[in-house]
Design an enzyme around this catalytic site. Structure first.
Site, PDB file in Angstrom:
ATOM      1  CB  VAL A 369      39.543  29.684  61.699  1.00 52.34           C
ATOM      2  CG1 VAL A 369      38.417  30.782  62.557  1.00 52.34           C
ATOM      3  CG2 VAL A 369      39.235  28.912  60.498  1.00 52.34           C
ATOM      4  CG  ASP A 497      52.697  19.115  58.021  1.00 50.43           C
ATOM      5  OD1 ASP A 497      53.779  18.881  58.274  1.00 50.43           O
ATOM      6  OD2 ASP A 497      52.052  19.871  57.070  1.00 50.43           O
TER       7      ASP A 497
END
Length: 688
Positions: A369, A497
């Site tokens: 995924v 991030d």
């Protein structure tokens, strides 16, 4: 996590023992080891409040010119006087350990450096390789583990240069090493430095940190997968070893160790307590010659004691037991309440590789995924947990990113994170060459997919456009997660991030921030001057300009990334467009031309409150301000979004970047060990 419920019974027990020792002096005695709990070998000697493992000596360039002191071996070793238990044969378990110490290497005038020194764990305290230096390490037939700080280049032993840190296991050839200079540290500088060494038997991992201050760096300079099971004996000696060079090559330096603490841990707990408790520090300050790790011992000496004299102690024990039971009940209730509030429903645990493979159908490609630079994410199901996302790490990528992303994310998730707007950590696997982290599965995938997915020509394919209300809720959810990371959890965490593809959506489109592979952890009072500069990590378009320039992450660099996410959610545009245009530059152009609101996502079809849209867009703009000092904290941005604080004042034109001066940058690393007056610290073992 609140530690007070656990510390109170321990503190009560401490005072109970004090009470017993005072009322019944014949039943107890205080164990007071010698002043120096070390055995010295070879050239090692006590030097004021430090230990020098070697002695300075005149240089002798060749074997034809003998040393002035023929009795000197050039090798020294200092080992803790008692052996420490490292394995339990009956259960086949191995101890984890933690060590920290300060050291300096000082060369003799006009002489080359010696071999260097090593932190040493050895099965044979008297075993040396005397013939050719070798840092005074044991003979190869003995069991030993060493972390070497090597200052002599010997290609015959596989050395990478004359200034490196390496890990040795039963051999002078390092299984792993790193250039110290490339990490910003010079072993030959003569400066006092700190080193931290940890081994986790759960992860089968040795990590080494080095720094110029007492503050432990967030990232190790060396991390190596090693299974010490079977490589250590039941009891091992711990300490330090050093050597000046072999007689044929000359060399002379002092290898000085000043402060040292070593602790072992049972493998099942695998816990590393990095800092001493306040009570422990206070006790040492009162009695500096008493090493840590030793306390009171209670023993019966063999004569009869009148029963009535035991009543005060028995009463105290009854009170203690009642107090502990009460504390555990209250603590368990509090933890349950906190878990419900933060969305944590279970404690993560270790999973077998068989369970992971079963969940992902053997890492079947059809279950993928997500795909990243260092890991692949699979969807699966584990009976004891339910639907999960399995993040399988690619070890081949680790040298390229100069860190172990599995260890970074594992340490961050297990140590600190409990919040409803963070992806919930469910477990981990480290078995053989496979490493994986297991998270809750979020059915709606990433925020990026919803913002940037285009309508399909297939009418049967569902296309969902996030409403303005959902988008504001997502922004507030991410803000709540970042506020927690920056200000509310045990240590400050800089995510590094923050971007839309790392923001996941649950079934009700609530935001959950994930992917902590680049995260950095700091003490809340840690100044930027104590943070090491590194190569900037993250994704272009989300990186704050001062971070790109200096390589030093901060809370404000996360704020910048959050601001880009806010603009992305409002406009539906990517952080960097296909034409290379940055979203921040695009929005500043609209601001300067008075067309600010035209930046709103056309997929919303103007179905939003214009005043609220303008307010949220301005928050995104001020969070991406070029001057980091003008950026608000995330919680302040939330108040503006909710209309609880006035709109930010934005300049008419895009502001220019302001960078620290070269002098300020040079002062970012400070040596705050100077002037300390700490006692010798000795090994402590909790492993049995």
């Amino acid at each position: 996590m609140n530690h007070h419920h656990h510390s109170l019974p321990c503190l009560f027990l401490f005072y109970l023992i004090l009470f017993i020792s005072q009322d019944f002096p014949t039943l107890s005695h205080r164990f007071s080891p010698p002043l120096h709990n070390l055995t010295l070998y070879g050239d090692a000697y006590f030097r004021d409040r430090t230990i020098s493992l070697t002695r300075q000596q005149p240089c002798f360039p060749s074997a034809t010119t003998p040393p002035s002191n023929p009795s000197s071996s050039g090798i020294g070793r200092a080992l803790y006087v008692y052996p420490i238990k490292f394995s339990e044969p009956s259960t086949n378990t191995t101890a984890s350990f933690s060590c920290r110490f300060s050291f300096s290497i000082i060369a003799s005038p006009s002489c080359p450096f010696g071999d260097g020194f090593a932190f040493l764990i050895t099965s044979n305290a008297d075993s040396f390789v005397f013939s050719n230096g070798f840092l005074g390490l044991p003979n190869p037939h003995d069991s030993f583990i060493a972390v070497e700080f090597d200052t002599r280049f010997d290609p015959g032993h596989g050395d990478i240069n004359d200034n490196h840190v390496g890990i040795d296991v039963n051999s002078v050839f390092s299984v792993s090493s790193v250039d110290a200079l490339s990490k910003g540290f010079d072993l030959k500088s003569g400066r006092e430095m700190m080193a931290w060494i940890e081994y986790s038997d759960v992860l089968k991992l040795i990590r080494v940190w080095v720094g110029y201050s007492r503050v432990k760096p967030t990232s190790p300079i060396l991390a190596t997968q090693i299974d010490l099971s079977g490589k250590v004996k039941e009891y091992m000696h711990v300490g330090f070893s050093a050597s000046n060079a072999a007689a044929s090559v000359g060399g002379s330096a002092l290898h000085i160790v000043e402060r040292w603490k070593f602790t072992t841990f049972a493998s099942h707990s695998d816990a590393i307590q990095e800092e001493d408790s306040e009570e422990e520090e206070e006790e040492v300050s009162r009695n500096p010659i008493r090493p840590k790790g030793f306390g009171f011992r209670v023993s019966v000496v063999g004569f009869k004691i009148p029963f009535w004299s035991l009543l005060p102690g028995l009463a105290a024990i009854v009170v203690l037991v009642g107090f502990i039971v009460f504390s555990l009940i209250v603590g368990k209730k509090k933890i349950t309440e906190e878990g419900a509030d933060t969305g944590l429903t279970r404690m993560p645990g270790r999973l077998s590789l068989a369970e992971i493979k079963s969940a992902t159908l053997g890492f079947n490609e059809n279950t993928i995924v997500g795909q990243g630079a260092s890991a692949t994410v699979y969807r699966g199901s584990i009976p004891s947990i339910g639907s999960v996302a399995v993040k399988r790490f690619d070890r081949e990528h680790w040298p390229q990113c100069n860190r172990n992303p599995f260890t970074t994310e594992f340490t961050t998730m297990t140590g600190y994170l409990r919040h409803k707007n963070l992806v919930q950590f469910q477990g981990w696997c480290s078995e053989g060459t496979e490493t994986a982290l297991v998270f809750e599965y979020l059915p709606n995938g990433s925020l990026s997919e919803f913002l940037h997915k285009k309508p399909s020509s297939d009418p049967s394919e569902e296309f969902i456009v996030l409403s303005w209300k959902q988008r504001v809720n997502i922004i507030l959810g991410v803000a709540s997660a970042l506020t927690y990371l920056h200000e509310e959890c045990e240590r400050q965490i800089i995510h590094r991030d923050v971007k839309t593809c790392n923001i996941m959506l649950d079934s009700e489109f609530n935001a959950k921030l994930g992917d902590f592979g680049l995260a950095e952890i700091y003490e809340h009072n840690a100044l930027l001057s104590g943070r090491a500069a590194t190569l900037p990590a993250g994704t272009m378009g989300y990186l704050a300009p001062e971070y790109v320039y200096t390589g030093v992450p901060s809370e404000k660099t996360d704020v910048y990334s959050f601001g880009v996410v806010v603009l992305e959610v409002c406009t539906g545009r990517m952080a960097v467009g296909n034409d290379g245009t940055g979203l921040v530059d695009f929005m500043w152009n609209l601001w300067e031309t008075g067309k600010f609101l035209t930046g709103a996502d056309i997929m919303l079809k103007e179905d939003f409150d214009a005043e609220e849209m303008e307010r949220v867009l301005m928050v995104g703009m001020v969070c991406t301000h070029a001057d980091c000092e003008k950026r608000p904290k995330v919680k302040e941005a939330v108040r503006i979004i909710r209309g609880e604080a006035p709109l930010p004042v934005l300049p008419a034109k895009k502001p220019l970047l302001r960078i620290r001066s070269a002098i300020e940058a040079e002062e970012m690393i400070a040596d705050d060990l100077v002037g300390e007056d700490l006692p010798w610290m000795t090994p402590k073992s909790n492993f049995s």
